[in-house]
Motif scaffolding. Structure first.
Motif, PDB file in Angstrom:
ATOM      1  N   CYS A   1     -26.005 -30.894   2.613  1.00  0.00           N
ATOM      2  CA  CYS A   1     -25.280 -29.647   2.384  1.00  0.00           C
ATOM      3  C   CYS A   1     -23.791 -29.856   2.625  1.00  0.00           C
ATOM      4  CB  CYS A   1     -25.811 -28.527   3.261  1.00  0.00           C
ATOM      5  SG  CYS A   1     -25.515 -28.731   5.020  1.00  0.00           S
ATOM      6  N   ALA A   2     -23.029 -28.899   2.118  1.00  0.00           N
ATOM      7  CA  ALA A   2     -21.581 -28.885   2.327  1.00  0.00           C
ATOM      8  C   ALA A   2     -21.151 -27.427   2.446  1.00  0.00           C
ATOM      9  CB  ALA A   2     -20.856 -29.565   1.169  1.00  0.00           C
ATOM     10  N   THR A   3     -20.105 -27.213   3.227  1.00  0.00           N
ATOM     11  CA  THR A   3     -19.582 -25.866   3.443  1.00  0.00           C
ATOM     12  C   THR A   3     -18.114 -25.837   3.047  1.00  0.00           C
ATOM     13  OG1 THR A   3     -21.128 -25.495   5.257  1.00  0.00           O
ATOM     14  CG2 THR A   3     -19.187 -24.079   5.196  1.00  0.00           C
ATOM     15  N   GLY A   4     -17.713 -24.729   2.449  1.00  0.00           N
ATOM     16  CA  GLY A   4     -16.319 -24.567   2.068  1.00  0.00           C
ATOM     17  C   GLY A   4     -15.921 -23.110   2.065  1.00  0.00           C
ATOM     18  N   ASN A   5     -14.618 -22.863   1.980  1.00  0.00           N
ATOM     19  CA  ASN A   5     -14.121 -21.493   1.878  1.00  0.00           C
ATOM     20  C   ASN A   5     -14.670 -20.856   0.612  1.00  0.00           C
ATOM     21  OD1 ASN A   5     -12.555 -21.721   4.198  1.00  0.00           O
ATOM     22  ND2 ASN A   5     -10.861 -22.612   3.060  1.00  0.00           N
ATOM     23  N   PHE A   6     -15.035 -19.583   0.728  1.00  0.00           N
ATOM     24  CA  PHE A   6     -15.616 -18.899  -0.423  1.00  0.00           C
ATOM     25  C   PHE A   6     -14.768 -17.693  -0.791  1.00  0.00           C
ATOM     26  CE2 PHE A   6     -18.491 -16.065  -2.668  1.00  0.00           C
ATOM     27  CZ  PHE A   6     -19.043 -16.944  -3.586  1.00  0.00           C
ATOM     28  N   PRO A   7     -14.421 -17.540  -2.024  1.00  0.00           N
ATOM     29  CA  PRO A   7     -14.863 -18.287  -3.196  1.00  0.00           C
ATOM     30  C   PRO A   7     -13.928 -19.421  -3.622  1.00  0.00           C
ATOM     31  CG  PRO A   7     -13.766 -16.288  -3.923  1.00  0.00           C
ATOM     32  CD  PRO A   7     -13.745 -16.279  -2.407  1.00  0.00           C
TER      33      PRO A   7
ATOM     34  N   SER B   1     -13.147 -22.506  -2.826  1.00  0.00           N
ATOM     35  CA  SER B   1     -13.525 -23.909  -2.988  1.00  0.00           C
ATOM     36  C   SER B   1     -14.784 -24.107  -3.832  1.00  0.00           C
ATOM     37  CB  SER B   1     -13.682 -24.569  -1.621  1.00  0.00           C
ATOM     38  OG  SER B   1     -14.646 -23.898  -0.853  1.00  0.00           O
ATOM     39  N   PHE B   2     -15.260 -23.028  -4.456  1.00  0.00           N
ATOM     40  CA  PHE B   2     -16.449 -23.138  -5.296  1.00  0.00           C
ATOM     41  C   PHE B   2     -16.066 -22.940  -6.755  1.00  0.00           C
ATOM     42  CE2 PHE B   2     -18.321 -22.899  -1.258  1.00  0.00           C
ATOM     43  CZ  PHE B   2     -19.553 -23.517  -1.369  1.00  0.00           C
ATOM     44  N   PRO B   3     -16.651 -23.675  -7.678  1.00  0.00           N
ATOM     45  CA  PRO B   3     -17.863 -24.472  -7.564  1.00  0.00           C
ATOM     46  C   PRO B   3     -17.658 -25.916  -7.135  1.00  0.00           C
ATOM     47  CG  PRO B   3     -17.220 -24.433  -9.854  1.00  0.00           C
ATOM     48  CD  PRO B   3     -16.200 -23.584  -9.092  1.00  0.00           C
ATOM     49  N   ASP B   4     -16.403 -26.322  -6.807  1.00  0.00           N
ATOM     50  CA  ASP B   4     -16.141 -27.731  -6.479  1.00  0.00           C
ATOM     51  C   ASP B   4     -17.019 -28.258  -5.349  1.00  0.00           C
ATOM     52  OD1 ASP B   4     -14.230 -27.743  -8.462  1.00  0.00           O
ATOM     53  OD2 ASP B   4     -12.538 -27.470  -7.087  1.00  0.00           O
ATOM     54  N   VAL B   5     -17.192 -27.490  -4.273  1.00  0.00           N
ATOM     55  CA  VAL B   5     -18.029 -27.939  -3.147  1.00  0.00           C
ATOM     56  C   VAL B   5     -19.463 -28.169  -3.624  1.00  0.00           C
ATOM     57  CG1 VAL B   5     -19.049 -27.230  -0.946  1.00  0.00           C
ATOM     58  CG2 VAL B   5     -16.599 -26.956  -1.319  1.00  0.00           C
ATOM     59  N   ALA B   6     -19.987 -27.261  -4.434  1.00  0.00           N
ATOM     60  CA  ALA B   6     -21.352 -27.391  -4.942  1.00  0.00           C
ATOM     61  C   ALA B   6     -21.503 -28.629  -5.825  1.00  0.00           C
ATOM     62  CB  ALA B   6     -21.745 -26.135  -5.720  1.00  0.00           C
ATOM     63  N   ILE B   7     -20.566 -28.831  -6.717  1.00  0.00           N
ATOM     64  CA  ILE B   7     -20.623 -29.984  -7.618  1.00  0.00           C
ATOM     65  C   ILE B   7     -20.544 -31.281  -6.822  1.00  0.00           C
ATOM     66  CG2 ILE B   7     -19.335 -31.213  -9.420  1.00  0.00           C
ATOM     67  CD1 ILE B   7     -18.583 -28.342 -10.484  1.00  0.00           C
TER      68      ILE B   7
ATOM     69  N   LEU C   1     -16.237 -15.234   3.306  1.00  0.00           N
ATOM     70  CA  LEU C   1     -15.354 -16.213   3.944  1.00  0.00           C
ATOM     71  C   LEU C   1     -15.737 -17.654   3.634  1.00  0.00           C
ATOM     72  CD1 LEU C   1     -15.157 -14.543   7.464  1.00  0.00           C
ATOM     73  CD2 LEU C   1     -13.506 -14.367   5.592  1.00  0.00           C
ATOM     74  N   VAL C   2     -17.015 -17.969   3.824  1.00  0.00           N
ATOM     75  CA  VAL C   2     -17.483 -19.347   3.627  1.00  0.00           C
ATOM     76  C   VAL C   2     -18.840 -19.344   2.924  1.00  0.00           C
ATOM     77  CG1 VAL C   2     -16.280 -20.282   5.649  1.00  0.00           C
ATOM     78  CG2 VAL C   2     -18.632 -19.461   5.877  1.00  0.00           C
ATOM     79  N   ALA C   3     -19.170 -20.505   2.360  1.00  0.00           N
ATOM     80  CA  ALA C   3     -20.490 -20.687   1.755  1.00  0.00           C
ATOM     81  C   ALA C   3     -20.971 -22.090   2.090  1.00  0.00           C
ATOM     82  CB  ALA C   3     -20.434 -20.496   0.252  1.00  0.00           C
ATOM     83  N   THR C   4     -22.275 -22.203   2.323  1.00  0.00           N
ATOM     84  CA  THR C   4     -22.930 -23.497   2.510  1.00  0.00           C
ATOM     85  C   THR C   4     -23.883 -23.680   1.344  1.00  0.00           C
ATOM     86  OG1 THR C   4     -22.751 -23.386   4.908  1.00  0.00           O
ATOM     87  CG2 THR C   4     -24.397 -24.896   4.013  1.00  0.00           C
ATOM     88  N   TYR C   5     -23.747 -24.810   0.676  1.00  0.00           N
ATOM     89  CA  TYR C   5     -24.510 -25.096  -0.530  1.00  0.00           C
ATOM     90  C   TYR C   5     -25.267 -26.401  -0.321  1.00  0.00           C
ATOM     91  CZ  TYR C   5     -25.366 -25.265  -5.584  1.00  0.00           C
ATOM     92  OH  TYR C   5     -25.940 -25.273  -6.831  1.00  0.00           O
ATOM     93  N   PHE C   6     -26.546 -26.405  -0.685  1.00  0.00           N
ATOM     94  CA  PHE C   6     -27.415 -27.560  -0.485  1.00  0.00           C
ATOM     95  C   PHE C   6     -27.730 -28.237  -1.813  1.00  0.00           C
ATOM     96  CE2 PHE C   6     -28.149 -24.674   2.967  1.00  0.00           C
ATOM     97  CZ  PHE C   6     -28.418 -25.465   4.073  1.00  0.00           C
ATOM     98  N   ALA C   7     -28.036 -29.516  -1.755  1.00  0.00           N
ATOM     99  CA  ALA C   7     -28.605 -30.265  -2.872  1.00  0.00           C
ATOM    100  C   ALA C   7     -29.823 -30.972  -2.300  1.00  0.00           C
ATOM    101  CB  ALA C   7     -27.602 -31.268  -3.427  1.00  0.00           C
ATOM    102  N   CYS C   8     -31.012 -30.644  -2.825  1.00  0.00           N
ATOM    103  CA  CYS C   8     -32.266 -31.119  -2.238  1.00  0.00           C
ATOM    104  C   CYS C   8     -33.279 -31.475  -3.315  1.00  0.00           C
ATOM    105  CB  CYS C   8     -32.908 -30.019  -1.383  1.00  0.00           C
ATOM    106  SG  CYS C   8     -31.879 -29.284  -0.120  1.00  0.00           S
TER     107      CYS C   8
END
Length: 158
Positions: A24-30, A32-38, A69-76
């Motif tokens: 997973c990765a966490t970033g400022n929302f919105p 830093s997204f979708p860059d953090v997810a990618i 404020l922030v989002a945590t996005y996973f790749a699983c």
């Protein structure tokens, strides 16, 4: 000739229980997204062969948590059982959950979200709290294609 999108935008209610292993990765929302997810998906793609007991290595599950404020996005990947979890990864045991599901594509995710939330509202479904469930984006990877199937799962109150 213009190719039609593979997105169907078909909505339905399903139930799933999932065992996932990934990063997973966490970033400022919105911002830093979708860059953090990618980026977390690209990093996980390099390491996904380290995960054991994988159901299908070409299907990537991306649960997420977010607020303003922030989002945590996973790749699983989904696993049959938790055996040994590679260093720097974690296991997520998601209990049986009822979801509103829509099928879209990697090129139509925004429209997929618009469609599922509109469908939920029209059909009287309420979003389940993050305390009990996580929304999930599911990517069905294929080699050498520009557009891939994506399913969006939004947890709903049973």
């Amino acid at each position: 000739m213009i190719q039609n999108s593979i997105a169907t935008f078909k909505c339905e209610v399903i139930q799933r229980k999932l065992q996932l292993v990934g990063q997973c990765a966490t970033g400022n929302f919105p911002q830093s997204f979708p860059d953090v997810a990618i980026n977390v998906q690209k990093e996980f793609e390099i390491r996904r062969n380290e995960v054991r007991n994988v159901v299908d290595p070409e299907v990537i599950f991306s649960p997420y948590l977010s607020n303003n404020l922030v989002a945590t996005y996973f790749a699983c990947v989904e696993v049959k059982e938790f055996d040994s979890i590679p260093s720097g990864m974690m296991g997520i045991d998601i209990p049986m959950t009822t979801y509103a599901k829509v099928s879209c594509s990697n090129k139509t995710i925004e429209k997929g979200y618009e469609r599922i939330f509109s469908w939920m509202k029209d059909n009287g479904y309420q979003h389940e709290s993050f305390e009990k469930a996580l929304p999930i984006e599911i990517f069905y990877y294929e080699d050498n294609v520009e557009e891939e199937i994506v399913e969006l799962y939004i947890p709903i109150v049973d």
